[in-house]
Motif scaffolding. Structure first.
Motif, PDB file in Angstrom:
ATOM      1  N   ALA A 155     -38.399   2.956 -19.593  1.00  0.00           N
ATOM      2  CA  ALA A 155     -39.053   1.893 -18.467  1.00  0.00           C
ATOM      3  C   ALA A 155     -40.505   1.551 -18.894  1.00  0.00           C
ATOM      4  O   ALA A 155     -40.866   0.427 -18.793  1.00  0.00           O
ATOM      5  CB  ALA A 155     -39.206   2.686 -17.284  1.00  0.00           C
ATOM      6  N   PHE A 156     -41.190   2.536 -19.701  1.00  0.00           N
ATOM      7  CA  PHE A 156     -42.671   2.287 -20.071  1.00  0.00           C
ATOM      8  C   PHE A 156     -42.370   1.390 -21.570  1.00  0.00           C
ATOM      9  O   PHE A 156     -43.175   0.512 -21.625  1.00  0.00           O
ATOM     10  CB  PHE A 156     -43.288   3.511 -20.627  1.00  0.00           C
ATOM     11  N   TYR A 157     -41.327   1.617 -22.121  1.00  0.00           N
ATOM     12  CA  TYR A 157     -41.026   0.798 -23.271  1.00  0.00           C
ATOM     13  C   TYR A 157     -40.688  -0.708 -22.840  1.00  0.00           C
ATOM     14  O   TYR A 157     -41.314  -1.625 -23.567  1.00  0.00           O
ATOM     15  CB  TYR A 157     -39.665   1.155 -24.177  1.00  0.00           C
ATOM     16  N   THR A 158     -40.098  -0.885 -21.738  1.00  0.00           N
ATOM     17  CA  THR A 158     -39.681  -2.197 -21.174  1.00  0.00           C
ATOM     18  C   THR A 158     -40.958  -2.901 -20.601  1.00  0.00           C
ATOM     19  O   THR A 158     -40.894  -4.118 -20.607  1.00  0.00           O
ATOM     20  CB  THR A 158     -38.456  -2.180 -20.524  1.00  0.00           C
ATOM     21  N   ALA A 159     -41.963  -1.945 -20.210  1.00  0.00           N
ATOM     22  CA  ALA A 159     -43.104  -2.671 -19.860  1.00  0.00           C
ATOM     23  C   ALA A 159     -44.033  -2.842 -20.706  1.00  0.00           C
ATOM     24  O   ALA A 159     -45.372  -3.191 -20.672  1.00  0.00           O
ATOM     25  CB  ALA A 159     -43.587  -1.623 -18.652  1.00  0.00           C
ATOM     26  N   GLU A 160     -43.717  -2.618 -22.061  1.00  0.00           N
ATOM     27  CA  GLU A 160     -44.405  -2.777 -23.204  1.00  0.00           C
ATOM     28  C   GLU A 160     -45.473  -1.908 -23.129  1.00  0.00           C
ATOM     29  O   GLU A 160     -46.543  -2.172 -23.923  1.00  0.00           O
ATOM     30  CB  GLU A 160     -44.987  -4.355 -23.420  1.00  0.00           C
ATOM     31  N   ARG A 161     -45.487  -0.546 -22.759  1.00  0.00           N
ATOM     32  CA  ARG A 161     -46.760   0.556 -22.804  1.00  0.00           C
ATOM     33  C   ARG A 161     -45.999   1.317 -23.736  1.00  0.00           C
ATOM     34  O   ARG A 161     -45.653   2.550 -23.386  1.00  0.00           O
ATOM     35  CB  ARG A 161     -46.823   0.943 -21.325  1.00  0.00           C
ATOM     36  N   PHE A 162     -46.037   1.129 -25.117  1.00  0.00           N
ATOM     37  CA  PHE A 162     -45.286   1.764 -25.888  1.00  0.00           C
ATOM     38  C   PHE A 162     -45.884   3.168 -26.125  1.00  0.00           C
ATOM     39  O   PHE A 162     -45.339   4.116 -26.467  1.00  0.00           O
ATOM     40  CB  PHE A 162     -45.336   1.206 -27.119  1.00  0.00           C
TER      41      PHE A 162
ATOM     42  N   ALA B  99     -38.754  -0.634 -12.006  1.00  0.00           N
ATOM     43  CA  ALA B  99     -38.185   0.313 -13.294  1.00  0.00           C
ATOM     44  C   ALA B  99     -39.000   1.481 -13.340  1.00  0.00           C
ATOM     45  O   ALA B  99     -38.759   2.797 -13.198  1.00  0.00           O
ATOM     46  CB  ALA B  99     -37.826  -0.255 -14.414  1.00  0.00           C
ATOM     47  N   LEU B 100     -40.537   1.277 -13.470  1.00  0.00           N
ATOM     48  CA  LEU B 100     -41.308   2.471 -13.675  1.00  0.00           C
ATOM     49  C   LEU B 100     -41.244   3.012 -12.353  1.00  0.00           C
ATOM     50  O   LEU B 100     -41.524   4.585 -12.362  1.00  0.00           O
ATOM     51  CB  LEU B 100     -42.740   1.753 -13.958  1.00  0.00           C
ATOM     52  N   ARG B 101     -41.558   2.403 -11.368  1.00  0.00           N
ATOM     53  CA  ARG B 101     -41.559   3.099  -9.857  1.00  0.00           C
ATOM     54  C   ARG B 101     -40.552   4.277  -9.675  1.00  0.00           C
ATOM     55  O   ARG B 101     -40.725   5.206  -9.244  1.00  0.00           O
ATOM     56  CB  ARG B 101     -41.781   2.329  -8.833  1.00  0.00           C
TER      57      ARG B 101
END
Length: 326
Positions: free
Chosen positions: A238-245, A211-213
């Protein structure tokens, strides 16, 4: 586009200069550094950057030309350009004017795929804003318009992207959606919307790295796109779902600076603030979301969101913690 290359050992420096073919005016000049082993990657980066510069400028100039035309001489393409100019404001009156223009374009040149693909996109946008009075009806309309667009041109990258987005967002047919979105980037690798739609699908299915890519590729392709706020919001999610808030907050603020009326951005911002323990800071964004979408409820959102499983439950729980109505 003109340029040059200098080499020192294994180091390369490429310079590019983009100019207006009619006037010779310099639009942009860039420098690209790398190593000889990176030559193909450098070529790809240069191509992405130039595409990101050319496409929006061409659209803006064509829109200016379309706006100068008398109504009796407008083509379907002119009408679509005018509709896109309305859609980017993301308020109800502008969106309703865009819908009328797209319907006119489809009636004027029914064999043209472009009006139909944009009509499908319009229905998805309208529903994502929370303005649909009948979700099933808008889903059917989006599906019908996307199907017609692909009947007119089976290799229309945007039509493939929009139908893939519609199938995943509105009908939850993730398998077919994935195939269409993969096909969209294969036939139109410079279409930022295709990459963003593919990122959304992967975020909804909790495929975090991919998702991020996909979202980062979309943002690179659309630095001057009038819909850059959409690509930035999808990257934020995408950052939210990767927990990079913290990264999610950064891209939410970037998106809102470009368009503060896009309701999905406010939802991602609110959930990210709560995830960071900054609940008090989420109060004002909640108020802003409810101004834009007075009918918002957690029950309605839970019924319609394409987020899956635990990711969906936690997201809704964070919106509730922030104070949004059940």
């Amino acid at each position: 586009l003109q340029g040059g290359v200098r080499r020192a050992g294994d180091r390369l420096r490429l310079t590019t200069e983009l100019s207006d073919a009619e006037t010779g005016a310099i639009i942009r000049a860039d420098r690209h550094d790398g190593e000889t082993g990176d030559l193909f990657a450098l070529q790809d980066r240069i191509a992405e950057r130039v595409i990101g510069m050319i496409a929006p400028q061409v659209r803006e100039r064509e829109l200016a030309r379309a706006l100068r035309k008398p109504p009796t001489s407008l083509t379907a393409y002119d009408l679509v350009l005018r509709a896109m100019a309305e859609m980017r404001y993301m308020d109800r009156p502008s969106m309703q004017r865009a819908f009328t223009l797209l319907r006119e374009a489809a009636a004027l040149e029914p064999a043209h795929s472009l009006p139909h693909s944009h009509l499908a996109w319009w229905h998805v946008f309208w529903s994502a804003q929370g303005w649909s009075q009948d979700w099933a009806e808008d889903a059917d309309a989006a599906d019908a318009a996307a199907r017609v667009a692909l009947e007119r041109d089976r290799n229309d990258g945007m039509a493939l992207a929009v139908r893939g987005l519609m199938l995943s967002y509105m009908q939850r047919d993730f398998g077919l959606a994935r195939r269409l979105l993969d096909q969209a980037v294969a036939v139109s690798p410079s279409c930022a919307l295709a990459w963003s739609c593919g990122s959304s699908l992967r975020a909804w299915l909790d495929e975090r790295v991919e998702a991020l890519r996909w979202a980062e590729r979309a943002v690179r392709l659309a630095p001057l796109d009038p819909f850059s706020f959409l690509h930035e919001q999808i990257l934020a999610h995408a950052f939210y779902t990767a927990e990079r808030f913290d990264d999610a907050l950064h891209w939410c603020h970037t998106s809102l600076a470009n368009n503060p009326r896009h309701t999905p951005t406010w939802r991602t911002l609110i959930a990210s603030l709560v995830a960071l323990g900054r609940v008090a800071e989420a109060r004002d964004p909640c108020a802003r979301l409810l101004e834009l979408q007075p009918s918002f409820s957690l029950e309605g959102y839970a019924r319609l969101t394409p987020l899956q499983g635990v990711t969906r439950d936690v997201f809704i729980s964070r919106l509730k913690t922030a104070g949004l109505p059940g």
